[in-house]
Design an enzyme around this catalytic site. Structure first.
Site, short mmCIF file in Angstrom:
data_model
loop_
_atom_site.label_atom_id
_atom_site.label_comp_id
_atom_site.label_asym_id
_atom_site.label_seq_id
_atom_site.Cartn_x
_atom_site.Cartn_y
_atom_site.Cartn_z
N HIS B 294 0.79 -1.15 0.13
CA HIS B 294 -0.24 0.16 0.14
C HIS B 294 0.74 1.30 0.02
O HIS B 294 0.83 2.19 -0.77
CB HIS B 294 -0.98 -0.11 1.16
CG HIS B 294 -1.70 1.19 1.50
ND1 HIS B 294 -3.09 1.45 1.00
CD2 HIS B 294 -1.28 2.49 2.03
CE1 HIS B 294 -3.52 2.54 1.22
NE2 HIS B 294 -2.50 3.16 2.04
N GLU B 295 2.00 1.29 0.73
CA GLU B 295 2.56 2.51 0.89
C GLU B 295 3.45 2.47 -0.37
O GLU B 295 3.68 3.82 -0.69
CB GLU B 295 3.59 2.42 2.28
CG GLU B 295 2.90 2.11 3.51
CD GLU B 295 1.85 3.63 3.77
OE1 GLU B 295 2.25 4.54 3.35
OE2 GLU B 295 0.80 3.20 4.44
N HIS B 298 1.77 4.63 -2.78
CA HIS B 298 1.94 6.12 -2.54
C HIS B 298 3.28 6.49 -3.24
O HIS B 298 3.48 7.66 -3.71
CB HIS B 298 1.82 6.35 -1.29
CG HIS B 298 0.40 6.43 -0.46
ND1 HIS B 298 -0.70 7.03 -0.84
CD2 HIS B 298 0.10 5.81 0.76
CE1 HIS B 298 -1.71 6.69 -0.12
NE2 HIS B 298 -1.24 5.85 0.97
N HIS B 304 -5.35 7.80 -1.93
CA HIS B 304 -6.10 6.66 -1.33
C HIS B 304 -7.51 6.42 -2.52
O HIS B 304 -8.01 7.34 -3.15
CB HIS B 304 -6.81 6.92 -0.01
CG HIS B 304 -5.52 6.88 0.91
ND1 HIS B 304 -5.38 7.64 1.97
CD2 HIS B 304 -4.84 5.75 1.18
CE1 HIS B 304 -4.52 7.11 2.79
NE2 HIS B 304 -3.95 5.92 2.28
#
Lengths: 86, 569
Positions: B294-295, B298, B304
């Site tokens: 997930h990170e 980014h 998101h």
């Protein structure tokens, strides 16, 4: 390695959160970019608006209320990157 | 999906990353593997490659930290906020930070990787049976030395597969102690310590000295957590002590008493009422792989998503059989386009049987480990696959360089090296035959050795040739055959059975050297002709083989230079 910081003693009972659901929600909404930092009479209006914005963003039912689904989402562990804003 | 304002993205597709530190919760190898797999999630669907580097500035720095950890966005203790990352860009941008007050696992509870024993580093299997009894944690039962061990299958009595559990008595991590175990007791600021301590630190990490006197030697490392360690509280890393007393009552197991949030805790001394030392009992923890994936989203430019099943949804949810959601794929391909061309071709069969990777070996996440067959004709004199022994091999500027007869090849992200370059085109002062080379991680200066001469390059400016005498080598040293760099301004220089430690700044070999290679680096050939560090591992080459050693000086692999390093088909 030479820093000396007194160890904080934390009693398990003392870390109970005294925040109400509303306060927890406000903190969450502010932290993740939904709640503009403003005071006064607009506050409750903006919380409702912010909740709607948050519910929309997180794919929840858009009630504008602090319902159980919304509170559950607020308490779920998550990524620290704001959902709205820079 | 959402992208950051202005569609922030990397302007190149070959992304580099560096792991700055580790969590005490997970073995470094398990952590490395989780990050590699997390990058693979994205490189599987977009034309991106991710290469781990150990020197120089990467695109993505990865770190674990607690509370205030060096940026304006502090973490918040256990649970709540798990990690954060910055969108693509220079400096802190692109970096990913993980809250070390969380209990990092693979999502289903404590991950205990074994060391030594006969299970080849496999994970503990809990529960396991030993002597007819069931064990749900590491135990010292059956041993007289107190070392904790576990079975790596459900039944030790039947399978006899075991390994030792993480302990400061086996190894430390990070710091400057090079992974050496703690030495107890040790002296710190005049006081004696018989266990790991957080004294002297403001971040709560448990550390120990790796010599008997920290005040004198200043050698230290961090203590790995034991499987029974508590998380958070004020005793992070210490084990629960049972029974313990709390408000006058006695507890023989973790309890939720005294807490409103239902979280299970224990005291880490026999009396909470007296000592007030406590921590949370380990739970399923958070999957480092899922949070990292997930990170990294980014770090590649995704914000998101609103879709609850998407990886980029902000809330954590464990998924055992993870698949990237179409929304995530659409998002990353919006920024970088779809992955073009066929999937990487499986490696061609070689003479060397391939070892089946264990669950914790580094994933072939990026194309860095894969083999690309080449159809183009190659001039045999310029084909690295025809070279029997390279003159020198060295990692320079994060890239492996292979030197031979006036030419050098660089190892690309995937496949074997392509066409060579002339040494004289890049480093005009150097002779055709290089014995060894290294780049000092601190000063970034590059050193080349040939016979009794050496050269020092800083960018394009050069000093040399100078004689080995200048560094303090005796006349009996005819050449330097290999180098192992360290992050403390020192480098080990090898010549057969002897090696020296060079202080790069002082440009002089340290007192107490030479030392015996065979004594300090057991298990590698004493007549190695190429010695170098690559991706943090030590390589000793002899004839067509290499011995790969960890920083703990354990030989972990013997392989073919040609197939395993040069990636010849």
């Amino acid at each position: 390695t030479s820093l000396k910081t007194p160890m904080t003693i934390v009693f398990p009972g003392e870390i109970r959160s005294n925040l109400t659901d509303l306060e927890s929600a406000e903190k969450y909404l502010a932290r993740y970019g939904y709640l503009p930092l403003e005071n006064g009479e607009q506050r409750h209006t903006s919380i409702k608006k912010s909740l709607l914005k948050m519910q929309q963003k997180l794919g929840l039912q858009e009630t504008g209320e602090l319902d159980s689904e919304t509170m559950k989402a607020i308490k779920t562990p998550r990524c620290g990157v704001p959902d709205v804003g820079k | 999906f959402q992208t950051f304002e202005g569609d922030l993205k990397w302007d190149h597709n070959d992304i580099t990353y560096k792991i700055l530190n580790y969590s005490p919760d997970l073995d470094p190898e398990v952590t490395d593997d989780a990050f590699a797999r997390a990058f693979k999630v994205w490189s599987d669907v977009a034309p991106l490659t991710f290469t781990r580097i150990y020197n120089g500035e990467p695109d993505i720095n990865i770190l674990f930290g607690s509370d205030n950890h060096g940026d304006p966005y502090p973490f918040d203790g256990k649970d709540g906020l798990l990690a954060h990352a910055y969108p693509p860009g220079a400096g802190v941008y692109g970096d990913a930070h993980f809250d070390d007050d969380e209990f990092w696992t693979l999502g289903t509870g404590v991950v205990v990787k074994t060391h030594f024993g006969n299970a080849d580093g496999a994970l503990c299997h809990f529960p396991f049976t030993f002597d007819g009894q069931s064990y749900s944690s590491c135990t010292s039962a059956g041993r007289s030395d107190g070392h904790l061990w576990c079975s790596t299958t459900s039944n030790f009595d039947k399978d006899k597969k075991y390994g030792f559990c993480p302990s400061e008595l086996l190894y430390t991590y990070d710091g400057n102690g090079e992974g050496q175990p703690c030495v107890f007791p040790f002296i710190f600021e005049g006081k004696s310590y018989s266990s790991c301590t957080t004294e002297g630190r403001s971040d709560g990490y448990r550390w120990c000295s790796t010599t008997a006197n920290f005040d004198k030697d200043v050698k230290y490392g961090f203590c790995p957590n034991r499987d029974t360690a508590v998380v958070g509280g004020n005793s992070q890393g210490d084990p629960c002590i049972f029974p313990f007393t709390f408000l006058g009552a006695t507890y023989n197991q973790c309890t939720t008493e005294g807490r409103q949030d239902g979280k299970s805790w224990c005291a880490t001394t026999s009396s909470y009422d007296r000592d007030r030392k406590w921590g949370f009992c380990s739970d399923k923890g958070y999957s480092l792989f899922l949070v990292a994936a997930h990170e990294f989203g980014h770090a590649l430019g995704l914000e998101h998503s609103s879709i609850q099943d998407a990886l980029m949804y902000p809330n954590y949810r464990y998924e055992s059989d993870f698949h990237l959601h179409p929304d995530d794929i659409e998002g990353i391909q919006y920024l970088y386009g779809p992955k073009t061309g066929p999937n990487p071709t499986p490696p061609q069969p070689t003479k060397k049987p391939k070892t089946t990777p264990s669950p914790t070996t580094t994933a072939t996440a990026t194309t860095t480990e894969s083999v690309e067959p080449s159809d183009s004709p190659v001039d045999p004199t310029q084909d690295p696959c025809q070279v029997k022994e390279f003159d020198a091999i060295a990692e320079l500027q994060g890239v492996l360089h292979l030197f031979k007869d006036g030419l050098y090849w660089t190892l690309p992200a995937s496949g074997p090296p392509k066409s060579p370059k002339k040494i004289s085109d890049t480093w005009p002062e150097l002779p055709a035959n290089i014995d060894s080379a290294f780049q000092d991680p601190q000063s970034k200066k590059m050193f080349f050795f040939s016979g009794r001469k050496f050269w020092q390059y800083t960018g394009s400016s050069v000093l040399g040739p100078r004689s080995l005498d200048k560094l303090g080598f005796g006349k009996d040293v005819d050449k330097i055959l290999g180098a192992i760099t360290r992050d403390n301004g020192k480098v080990l220089l090898f010549n057969g059975e002897r090696y020296w430690r060079l202080d790069v700044k002082a440009q002089a070999v340290d007192k107490g050297y030479p030392r015996n290679t065979g004594e300090d680096y057991a298990g590698v050939p004493s007549d190695s002709h190429d010695i170098f560090v690559y991706k943090g591992k030590y390589y000793f080459c002899q004839d067509k083989f290499f011995w790969r050693m960890t920083w703990r000086k354990q030989v972990e692999k013997v392989g073919y230079v040609k197939y395993d390093i040069v990636r010849c088909p």
